[in-house]
Structure formats: structure tokens, C-alpha cells
Design a protein around this motif. Structure first.
Motif, short mmCIF file in Angstrom:
data_model
loop_
_atom_site.label_atom_id
_atom_site.label_comp_id
_atom_site.label_asym_id
_atom_site.label_seq_id
_atom_site.Cartn_x
_atom_site.Cartn_y
_atom_site.Cartn_z
N GLU A 55 0.84 -1.20 0.00
CA GLU A 55 0.00 0.00 0.00
C GLU A 55 0.88 1.25 0.00
O GLU A 55 2.01 1.25 0.45
N ASP A 56 0.35 2.35 -0.52
CA ASP A 56 1.08 3.60 -0.51
C ASP A 56 1.29 4.06 0.92
O ASP A 56 0.46 3.86 1.80
N SER A 57 2.41 4.72 1.16
CA SER A 57 2.72 5.15 2.51
C SER A 57 1.79 6.25 3.00
O SER A 57 1.59 6.43 4.19
N ASP A 58 1.19 7.03 2.08
CA ASP A 58 0.31 8.11 2.51
C ASP A 58 -1.15 7.65 2.62
O ASP A 58 -2.01 8.44 2.97
N GLY A 59 -1.42 6.39 2.32
CA GLY A 59 -2.76 5.85 2.50
C GLY A 59 -3.69 6.07 1.32
O GLY A 59 -4.85 5.70 1.38
N LEU A 60 -3.23 6.68 0.25
CA LEU A 60 -4.08 6.89 -0.92
C LEU A 60 -4.24 5.58 -1.66
O LEU A 60 -3.32 4.79 -1.77
N ASP A 61 -5.41 5.34 -2.18
CA ASP A 61 -5.65 4.10 -2.91
C ASP A 61 -5.42 4.26 -4.41
O ASP A 61 -5.72 3.37 -5.17
N GLY A 62 -4.90 5.38 -4.85
CA GLY A 62 -4.61 5.57 -6.26
C GLY A 62 -5.67 6.39 -6.97
O GLY A 62 -5.40 6.99 -8.00
N HIS A 63 -6.88 6.46 -6.43
CA HIS A 63 -7.94 7.21 -7.08
C HIS A 63 -7.89 8.69 -6.72
O HIS A 63 -8.17 9.54 -7.55
N GLU A 64 -7.51 8.97 -5.49
CA GLU A 64 -7.52 10.35 -5.04
C GLU A 64 -6.45 11.19 -5.74
O GLU A 64 -6.66 12.36 -6.00
N GLU A 65 -5.31 10.59 -6.06
CA GLU A 65 -4.26 11.37 -6.68
C GLU A 65 -4.61 11.78 -8.11
O GLU A 65 -4.05 12.72 -8.65
N TRP A 66 -5.56 11.08 -8.76
CA TRP A 66 -5.96 11.39 -10.12
C TRP A 66 -7.32 12.09 -10.18
O TRP A 66 -7.82 12.37 -11.26
N SER A 67 -7.91 12.40 -9.04
CA SER A 67 -9.24 12.98 -9.03
C SER A 67 -9.27 14.37 -9.67
O SER A 67 -10.31 14.79 -10.17
N TYR A 100 -7.92 15.18 -12.37
CA TYR A 100 -7.96 15.02 -13.82
C TYR A 100 -9.26 14.41 -14.31
O TYR A 100 -9.51 14.33 -15.51
N ALA A 101 -10.11 13.96 -13.41
CA ALA A 101 -11.35 13.30 -13.81
C ALA A 101 -12.36 14.32 -14.33
O ALA A 101 -12.39 15.48 -13.91
N GLU A 102 -13.20 13.87 -15.24
CA GLU A 102 -14.25 14.73 -15.74
C GLU A 102 -15.31 14.90 -14.67
O GLU A 102 -15.62 13.96 -13.96
N PRO A 103 -15.89 16.09 -14.55
CA PRO A 103 -16.95 16.26 -13.55
C PRO A 103 -18.18 15.44 -13.92
O PRO A 103 -18.46 15.21 -15.09
N SER A 104 -18.89 15.00 -12.91
CA SER A 104 -20.08 14.18 -13.18
C SER A 104 -21.16 15.06 -13.82
O SER A 104 -21.28 16.24 -13.55
N ARG A 105 -21.95 14.45 -14.69
CA ARG A 105 -22.98 15.19 -15.44
C ARG A 105 -24.36 14.82 -14.93
O ARG A 105 -25.14 14.23 -15.61
N ASP A 106 -24.63 15.19 -13.70
CA ASP A 106 -25.94 14.87 -13.10
C ASP A 106 -27.01 15.80 -13.56
O ASP A 106 -26.94 16.90 -13.83
#
Length: 60
Positions: free
Chosen positions: A40-52, A54-60
Motif C-alpha cells: 500500500e502507498d505510505s500516505d494511505g491513498l488508494d490511487g484514485h484520489e491522486e488522479w481525481s 484530472y477526472a471529468e466532472p459528473s454530469r448529473d
């Protein structure tokens, strides 16, 4: 033309896989599929938070 050599190689590989005895390490397979607990990463991130960012905003 040329199909005979490729088919012969496929037959050889298939026969080898079918009749060869394998010593399967199920513990290593489980670790590979489920991941190591110590990797696991030492900072506790699961890999999704570091790329958040760059993610497209949700289209609700």
C-alpha cells in the motif's frame, strides 16, 4: 500456404500444456490476484484520489 508449420507449433504447445505436470503455488497466485498487504502507498491513498483532479466532472 504456410499454415502447416503454425498449426504444428500450436498442437505441440497445446499437447505440452495438457500433459505436463505443473506445481502450482496457490499462495503466490492469491497474493498476485489480491495484492500484497505491504504494498500500500505510505500516505494511505488508494490511487484514485491522486488522479481525481484530472477526472471529468459528473454530469448529473
Amino acid at each position: 500456404m504456410g499454415r502447416g508449420r503454425a498449426k504444428a507449433k500450436q498442437t505441440k504447445v497445446a499437447r505440452d500444456l495438457k500433459y505436463r505436470t505443473h506445481e502450482t503455488d496457490f499462495g503466490a497466485l492469491a497474493r498476485e490476484l489480491h495484492g500484497d498487504e505491504g504494498s500500500e502507498d505510505s500516505d494511505g491513498l488508494d490511487g484514485h484520489e491522486e488522479w481525481s483532479d484530472y477526472a471529468e466532472p459528473s454530469r448529473d
